[in-house]
Write a protein that holds these residues in place. Sequence first.
Motif, PDB file in Angstrom:
ATOM      1  N   GLU A 102       0.822  -1.209   0.000  1.00 28.83           N
ATOM      2  CA  GLU A 102       0.000   0.000   0.000  1.00 28.83           C
ATOM      3  C   GLU A 102       0.858   1.262   0.000  1.00 28.83           C
ATOM      4  O   GLU A 102       0.486   2.286  -0.611  1.00 28.83           O
ATOM      5  CB  GLU A 102      -0.969  -0.002   1.177  1.00 28.83           C
ATOM      6  CG  GLU A 102      -0.330  -0.135   2.553  1.00 28.83           C
ATOM      7  CD  GLU A 102      -0.184  -1.577   3.026  1.00 28.83           C
ATOM      8  OE1 GLU A 102      -0.135  -1.793   4.259  1.00 28.83           O
ATOM      9  OE2 GLU A 102      -0.127  -2.485   2.158  1.00 28.83           O
ATOM     10  N   GLN A 105       2.289   1.687  -3.555  1.00 33.45           N
ATOM     11  CA  GLN A 105       1.253   2.240  -4.434  1.00 33.45           C
ATOM     12  C   GLN A 105       1.074   3.734  -4.185  1.00 33.45           C
ATOM     13  O   GLN A 105       0.932   4.530  -5.123  1.00 33.45           O
ATOM     14  CB  GLN A 105      -0.055   1.488  -4.202  1.00 33.45           C
ATOM     15  CG  GLN A 105      -1.167   1.845  -5.162  1.00 33.45           C
ATOM     16  CD  GLN A 105      -2.341   0.903  -4.999  1.00 33.45           C
ATOM     17  OE1 GLN A 105      -2.632   0.419  -3.897  1.00 33.45           O
ATOM     18  NE2 GLN A 105      -3.033   0.618  -6.081  1.00 33.45           N
ATOM     19  N   ARG A 106       1.117   4.138  -2.927  1.00 33.11           N
ATOM     20  CA  ARG A 106       0.909   5.549  -2.576  1.00 33.11           C
ATOM     21  C   ARG A 106       2.018   6.429  -3.148  1.00 33.11           C
ATOM     22  O   ARG A 106       1.738   7.493  -3.710  1.00 33.11           O
ATOM     23  CB  ARG A 106       0.856   5.674  -1.044  1.00 33.11           C
ATOM     24  CG  ARG A 106       0.755   7.088  -0.510  1.00 33.11           C
ATOM     25  CD  ARG A 106       0.416   7.072   0.977  1.00 33.11           C
ATOM     26  NE  ARG A 106       1.379   6.330   1.762  1.00 33.11           N
ATOM     27  CZ  ARG A 106       2.452   6.861   2.339  1.00 33.11           C
ATOM     28  NH1 ARG A 106       2.714   8.156   2.196  1.00 33.11           N
ATOM     29  NH2 ARG A 106       3.260   6.122   3.075  1.00 33.11           N
ATOM     30  N   HIS A 108       3.829   6.000  -5.702  1.00 32.25           N
ATOM     31  CA  HIS A 108       3.910   6.003  -7.160  1.00 32.25           C
ATOM     32  C   HIS A 108       2.639   6.521  -7.833  1.00 32.25           C
ATOM     33  O   HIS A 108       2.477   6.346  -9.046  1.00 32.25           O
ATOM     34  CB  HIS A 108       4.244   4.597  -7.674  1.00 32.25           C
ATOM     35  CG  HIS A 108       5.673   4.215  -7.479  1.00 32.25           C
ATOM     36  ND1 HIS A 108       6.713   4.866  -8.111  1.00 32.25           N
ATOM     37  CD2 HIS A 108       6.246   3.260  -6.695  1.00 32.25           C
ATOM     38  CE1 HIS A 108       7.854   4.327  -7.735  1.00 32.25           C
ATOM     39  NE2 HIS A 108       7.602   3.355  -6.870  1.00 32.25           N
ATOM     40  N   ARG A 109       1.774   7.146  -7.070  1.00 32.70           N
ATOM     41  CA  ARG A 109       0.545   7.666  -7.682  1.00 32.70           C
ATOM     42  C   ARG A 109       0.832   8.716  -8.741  1.00 32.70           C
ATOM     43  O   ARG A 109       0.065   8.878  -9.687  1.00 32.70           O
ATOM     44  CB  ARG A 109      -0.362   8.234  -6.593  1.00 32.70           C
ATOM     45  CG  ARG A 109      -1.109   7.148  -5.823  1.00 32.70           C
ATOM     46  CD  ARG A 109      -1.961   7.710  -4.730  1.00 32.70           C
ATOM     47  NE  ARG A 109      -2.600   6.627  -3.967  1.00 32.70           N
ATOM     48  CZ  ARG A 109      -2.959   6.718  -2.710  1.00 32.70           C
ATOM     49  NH1 ARG A 109      -2.745   7.848  -2.039  1.00 32.70           N
ATOM     50  NH2 ARG A 109      -3.532   5.699  -2.097  1.00 32.70           N
ATOM     51  N   SER A 111       3.748   8.804 -10.534  1.00 34.39           N
ATOM     52  CA  SER A 111       4.974   8.330 -11.173  1.00 34.39           C
ATOM     53  C   SER A 111       5.100   8.868 -12.590  1.00 34.39           C
ATOM     54  O   SER A 111       4.119   9.022 -13.323  1.00 34.39           O
ATOM     55  CB  SER A 111       4.989   6.799 -11.212  1.00 34.39           C
ATOM     56  OG  SER A 111       6.092   6.315 -11.944  1.00 34.39           O
ATOM     57  N   PRO A 114       3.679   5.713 -15.065  1.00 35.61           N
ATOM     58  CA  PRO A 114       2.582   5.115 -14.289  1.00 35.61           C
ATOM     59  C   PRO A 114       2.283   3.662 -14.662  1.00 35.61           C
ATOM     60  O   PRO A 114       1.962   2.853 -13.790  1.00 35.61           O
ATOM     61  CB  PRO A 114       1.391   6.025 -14.586  1.00 35.61           C
ATOM     62  CG  PRO A 114       1.750   6.741 -15.850  1.00 35.61           C
ATOM     63  CD  PRO A 114       3.229   6.889 -15.834  1.00 35.61           C
ATOM     64  N   ALA A 118       2.629   0.631 -12.045  1.00 30.81           N
ATOM     65  CA  ALA A 118       1.478  -0.217 -11.730  1.00 30.81           C
ATOM     66  C   ALA A 118       1.838  -1.693 -11.843  1.00 30.81           C
ATOM     67  O   ALA A 118       1.385  -2.522 -11.040  1.00 30.81           O
ATOM     68  CB  ALA A 118       0.313   0.119 -12.663  1.00 30.81           C
TER      69      ALA A 118
END
Length: 666
Positions: A102, A105-106, A108-109, A111, A114, A118
């Motif tokens: 988590e 993911q946070r 690289h929001r 990035s 992207p 992902a």
Amino acid sequence: MNAPAPISPARVDLRPDGTPCAPDYGDVYHTAAGAFAQARHVFLAGNGLPGRWQGRERFVILETGFGLGNNFLATWAAWRADPQRCERLVFVSLEKHPLRREDLQRVHRASEEPALAAELVAQWPALTPDLHALDFEAGRVQLLLVFGDALQTLPGLQAEADALYLDGFAPARNAELWSAELFRRLARQVAPGATAATWSAARAVRDGLASIGFEVERAPGFGGKRDITVARHAPRFVPPRPAAWRPPHAGPRQALVIGAGLAGAAAAHGLLRQGWQVEVIDRQATPAAETSGNPGGLMHGIFNAPDSLHARWFRTAALRTARLAAPMLASGQVAGRLDGFLRLEPRLDDDRARAQLAAVGLPANWIDWQDGAAAAAFSGLPHGGPGGWQFGSGGWLSPADWSRHLLQGATFRGGLAVQRLRRDGGLWQALDAHGRVLAAAPVLVVAAALGSPALLAERARLSLASVRGQTTVLPAGWPGLQVAPEALRPLSGQGYALALPDGRVLTGATTQHDDPDPQVRAADHHHNLQRAQRLGLIEPSLTPHDLRDLAGRVGWRAVTPDRLPLAGPPVDEAALASAAAGRQRLDALRLRPRLHDAQGGLYLLAGLGSRGLASAALAGEVLASWITGAPCPVATDLRDAIDPARQSPGRPGASGGASSPSTERS
């Protein structure tokens, strides 16, 4: 080697300008000027990339701190954008404090890449102290993540890095990652002509690189720094390789595999992933026609406290298999399910089990304890039974489906019974009973299960036991089942059970040593049903009168004394005896002479035993690393644990073996 320490995940905060920082180290992960810009200037340009990888078969990068993964993402993006890129890019990265999924993911929001970020988040592994292989671009880009302390994990790496990314928090805040000892341990990981780059220009960093044979220079800095450090490896002395670590095969990338069961399919898969052409032959007309043809088999790791060598091998192998199988299960190409497995432990109470978990410190999404009520709810069994270990990514697979999937891309030829091997003109030849050549290649892998010792008898000594097993298949709607097949999760205890897609239930299996009887026996069905009753699968009062109508299957497991597979080059027994007579050092496995030295290109994959579905794919990839020189996907002690040399004594009268078998609690 001591058991690895539990993983402590990183804490990540964001500064007001959005720059991620690590409060535990009081430092930022990258400058405010941008992670990708920093990676391109310092690490890519500092190592002469992408130019240095162009035209190469494989290029290996070793990074000392994965952090948020931006250096990897920037390198992957540069590889994708380069029309002259290398065939395969391997990015090996160490990380003591990996992020939770988590948190990854946070951060690289936003990035710069992207889609790539992902993919990284989607494949992010469980935070276990292991080496995790993640595949991208259909395997042409591989990320080998090593979770744990760098000083402890570096000695276990087997890779020759073409470029070093020396990254980590500032030396003043994380001195261990820039210590003289770390540089000494890096020294054995660099390939001839390797380069290195780091954002740090500290004197200790430059001296550390110089001490291991690098010519060090300063280069213009980035993000407010005046200088960075770049270097090229030019040592005065390169030590000779140990006997087992010969240079990779330099001829045509062609291999012949004898055996098309699970072991042979895994050997083919490992080599296919390295861009090889592979021919597989088998005495049966179709692949996976013998023991690997069972309709289903369990796939899971094991848990021991303390964390044993066996547990680490099967954990790493099961994690790898689950990752590789996931898309095949989702598409329906392989039958099975890997969304949870339960190992019942009637003799273990809740307090002791949880104390063991706490002592080893593995994440709950890999292994957790379920008390009796939770175990029943998870498995579909009636309430009132024992608790057990729940493996989050365990379950079952169809061995035949999985074998056929691993063989995709290989050339298969069936109905060819190999009786003898011959080396002639740089090729290994497989001969039939009349001496006719059935197939030939410069590299040969013997993966013929219990037939392997006979094929290698003139050259190597193997210890494999034949263990007969009979399964029982209960038809859909069979009276006495206490569990609806659609509710049954794969489980084991004394025996095992799993629900097949058509509503039948597979249970078993017997264990009979040196029993050659191929007939399905009613007595064995009765034994399997008794164990199914103890699992809670069948009503205790049920005693079927006629067991002859039940379906079943007989197969023979090839089992090693320590229950670990054999993967690698066999020992040259004649050369071993000569070396022992000459009082050469033979105590370490890497010092023992191998057949791939004396006769070139001969390897083995066998002894998968009863846990072949968990072990096969990773064992095949370890074997491929022996052959091709690719970075090994496991630590040195795990490779030693499955090395065939452990079955050969290091000196006359000594007993072989890299490790003694541990008690398999699950």
